[in-house]
Design an enzyme around this catalytic site. Structure first.
Site, PDB file in Angstrom:
ATOM      1  N   ARG A  70       0.419  -0.864  -0.032  1.00  0.00           N
ATOM      2  CA  ARG A  70       0.166   0.413  -0.388  1.00  0.00           C
ATOM      3  C   ARG A  70       1.220   1.239  -0.038  1.00  0.00           C
ATOM      4  NH1 ARG A  70      -4.880   1.227  -1.462  1.00  0.00           N
ATOM      5  NH2 ARG A  70      -6.354   2.898  -0.068  1.00  0.00           N
ATOM      6  N   THR A 363      -8.950  -0.560 -10.212  1.00  0.00           N
ATOM      7  CA  THR A 363      -8.449  -0.994  -9.234  1.00  0.00           C
ATOM      8  C   THR A 363      -8.674  -2.687 -10.399  1.00  0.00           C
ATOM      9  OG1 THR A 363      -9.317  -0.519  -6.951  1.00  0.00           O
ATOM     10  CG2 THR A 363      -8.200  -2.838  -6.974  1.00  0.00           C
ATOM     11  N   GLN A 400      -3.967   8.122  -4.295  1.00  0.00           N
ATOM     12  CA  GLN A 400      -4.757   7.084  -3.100  1.00  0.00           C
ATOM     13  C   GLN A 400      -4.662   7.480  -2.032  1.00  0.00           C
ATOM     14  OE1 GLN A 400      -6.573   3.524  -3.695  1.00  0.00           O
ATOM     15  NE2 GLN A 400      -4.048   3.499  -4.454  1.00  0.00           N
ATOM     16  N   ASP A 403      -7.424   8.101   0.261  1.00  0.00           N
ATOM     17  CA  ASP A 403      -8.418   6.909   0.532  1.00  0.00           C
ATOM     18  C   ASP A 403      -8.489   7.515   2.417  1.00  0.00           C
ATOM     19  OD1 ASP A 403      -9.524   5.479  -1.723  1.00  0.00           O
ATOM     20  OD2 ASP A 403      -8.297   4.321  -1.163  1.00  0.00           O
ATOM     21  N   SER A 427      -7.815   0.736   2.853  1.00  0.00           N
ATOM     22  CA  SER A 427      -8.553   0.280   1.982  1.00  0.00           C
ATOM     23  C   SER A 427      -9.257  -0.581   1.700  1.00  0.00           C
ATOM     24  CB  SER A 427      -6.981  -0.419   1.054  1.00  0.00           C
ATOM     25  OG  SER A 427      -7.975  -1.213  -0.126  1.00  0.00           O
ATOM     26  N   SER A 428     -10.453  -1.592   1.231  1.00  0.00           N
ATOM     27  CA  SER A 428     -11.307  -1.929   1.343  1.00  0.00           C
ATOM     28  C   SER A 428     -10.536  -3.158   0.136  1.00  0.00           C
ATOM     29  CB  SER A 428     -12.753  -1.815   0.542  1.00  0.00           C
ATOM     30  OG  SER A 428     -13.239  -0.625   1.294  1.00  0.00           O
ATOM     31  N   GLY A 450     -13.232  -2.182  -7.151  1.00  0.00           N
ATOM     32  CA  GLY A 450     -15.120  -2.296  -7.049  1.00  0.00           C
ATOM     33  C   GLY A 450     -14.815  -0.860  -5.561  1.00  0.00           C
ATOM     34  N   GLY A 451     -13.896  -0.500  -5.433  1.00  0.00           N
ATOM     35  CA  GLY A 451     -13.861   0.487  -4.453  1.00  0.00           C
ATOM     36  C   GLY A 451     -14.463  -0.457  -2.765  1.00  0.00           C
TER      37      GLY A 451
END
Length: 548
Positions: A70, A363, A400, A403, A427-428, A450-451
């Site tokens: 990340r 993503t 990023q 987020d 993040s998811s 897909g967020g």
């Protein structure tokens, strides 16, 4: 499709083919994923690339390892990064430019994983992407359509010159697009390793781009990039009926939230609620959505980068504890509860505010199993479509940092996912590996873009395969549904009015909406007594599967 020895599933046929060729040559799952990701940087630039980050779960036949690639916030960033005149910035005002760019992590992470699990030389893995960048690739329908609808990319001169023609029109489907600048960058990284990206001219060029933006400059420096380090973390592995399900730990919320949803649904007879004729059952959607509300409520209160903000009890365990989740499940009644409140796990809980981070869906996901028994699930991202809309030497930079929560605190106290220097935004992303608890064999590798909806997409596939007996392609192809602790969301054009009406009658606020998941999956199946791999790719996007 089915295969006996190895398989790769990715979001674009060019990328899948690159991974397939690496596996054919005796490469490992990690080798294949590197080749796939480099090609995706070229052919799916709107979704992921070397200017972004990734999470990777790897199984070597003995253990599951969680690789965290990340992005990190610049050393000069603070919790006011996305504030203007004391108020949160408009989302796209924050995104477009240098302010939203974090130190990229995907290459350092892949380098770490390759050192541990690679079989082929590092440089070999870059050859497919270099060749395609030099010779050109055909612009896909999805890329062309996204370029046509994109509002901000043309503002960057480098991006405008690459993605659009002389009249400012996006390249049409089938246009052969070459990227010699990216080819040169990939040659440097192939020859010099990840250091060529993090310690040299590439990093300095990223700094110059970020900090010189005329309207929205950022704080990222070459020193921030040089100091980036991936993390090897402990996977979130929990039992679900006769399986063990493993996901990513923080700073991703995906592993915890999926585990919470499964733990809540384990208290109900989900196998009895299988879809009929490809259409989900109203009771199943009700239970699934309510479980989602409870999981997303905890996510918004508790989950962030644990290097900065501890979880309750300083562990994932209180949030996935069976008795805690049973108590949460007892809150689900015949009617929708509406917005759920966070629970109170049986552990010391710090006061905290509710996160406000607009996580968007650009993503990409990769699943791979190799001939040596290794498997992986990797989700990578640059965050919004085309990231920060800043192009450097043929690749796009992430956005990023958006987020993070734009608000640092509320009446409940500091927000766990607030901006802090060196911190990783929550993040998811939910790369997932599933094992049979008795045999310890891998059952499934899956994940999705897909967020924040990724959690629901992945949980749908797990319920579909593990509870409803669907193959992974059938589970992927089911209509998407669920709640992110707001309305109950149903996939527009894929779900009938009858289901929506039945949910509204039970108190659900229903929103019909496009839900463009990009699920990929590989599962173990039995064909006349012989174990084989079966792959699935989301019909909503351009991905495919190959194997031998």
């Amino acid at each position: 499709m089915t295969a006996k020895r190895f398989m790769v599933a990715a979001a674009n046929p060019y990328a899948t083919e690159a991974g397939y060729r690496i596996l054919q040559a005796g490469g490992s799952a990690i080798d294949a994923a590197i080749a796939v990701q480099m090609v995706l940087t070229l052919v799916e630039p709107q979704s992921s690339g070397i200017g972004g980050g990734a999470f990777l779960l790897h199984h070597d036949g003995r253990q599951v390892q969680a690789y965290d690639g990340r992005e990190t916030a610049p050393s000069a960033a603070d919790e006011n990064l996305f504030q203007a005149a004391g108020k949160p910035m408009n989302f796209h005002e924050a995104v477009v430019g240098g302010r939203s760019v974090g130190a990229p992590g995907v290459l350092r992470m892949l380098d770490m994983a390759h050192r541990a699990h690679g079989r082929l030389p590092w440089a070999t893995l870059f050859a497919p992407a270099i060749r395609l960048a030099e010779e050109g690739f055909e612009v896909s329908p999805r890329l062309s359509a996204m370029l046509a609808s994109e509002q901000y990319l043309r503002r960057d001169p480098a991006a405008a010159a690459y993605f659009y023609d002389g009249q400012g029109k996006p390249w049409p489907v089938g246009h052969r697009l070459r990227n010699p600048e990216l080819a040169a960058v990939l040659r440097d990284i192939a020859a010099g390793g990840a250091d060529a990206f993090y310690l040299g001219q590439i990093a300095r060029d990223i700094e110059a781009k970020v900090r010189s933006h005329p309207a929205n400059p950022g704080l990222l420096t070459a020193a921030d990039i040089a100091s980036y380090r991936p993390r090897l973390r402990e996977a979130v592995c929990t039992d679900y009926r006769r399986w063990q399900v493993c996901g990513m730990p923080p700073p991703s919320s995906g592993g915890i939230a999926v585990a919470q949803m499964l733990g809540i649904l384990e208290t109900r007879d989900m196998p009895a609620l299988a879809p009929a004729g490809g259409m989900p059952d109203a009771e199943a959607v009700h239970l699934f959505s309510e479980a989602g509300r409870l999981a997303y409520a905890d996510r918004g209160r508790y989950v962030a980068d644990t290097d900065f903000v501890p979880l309750p009890g300083n562990s994932v365990l209180p949030l996935v504890d069976k008795s805690y989740l049973s108590g949460r499940a007892a809150l689900i009644g015949e009617r929708s509860m509406g917005p759920a409140k966070p629970g109170i796990p049986r552990a010391r809980v710090l006061a905290g505010g509710i996160d406000q981070s607009p996580e968007l869906p650009s993503t990409s996901h990769i699943s791979v199993v190799d001939a040596q028994g290794n498997a992986l699930s990797m989700t990578s991202s640059i965050e919004d479509a085309f990231g920060s809309r800043q192009m450097v030497r043929g690749f796009l930079l992430n956005n990023q940092l958006t987020d993070f929560s734009f608000v640092a605190s509320d009446a409940g106290g500091p927000v766990a996912n607030r901006v802090q220097a060196g911190k990783r935004p929550r993040s998811s992303m939910a790369p997932t590996l599933v094992f049979d608890r008795a045999s310890r064999k891998l059952v499934l590798s899956t994940g999705s873009p897909g967020g924040s909806a990724i959690i629901n997409y992945v949980a749908k596939v797990l319920i579909g395969t593990l509870d409803w007996g669907l193959d992974v392609q059938q589970a992927i192809s089911l209509p998407n549904f669920g709640s992110r602790n707001g309305p109950t969301e149903l996939e527009q054009g894929r779900v009938g009015d009858e289901l929506a009406a039945r949910l509204r009658a039970r108190g659900h606020e229903v929103r019909m909406m496009e839900q463009t998941s990009g699920l990929q999956g590989i599962m173990r199946i039995d064909v006349r007594g012989q174990e084989m791999w079966f792959g699935g790719a989301d019909p909503r996007r351009e991905g495919n599967v190959r194997g031998d």
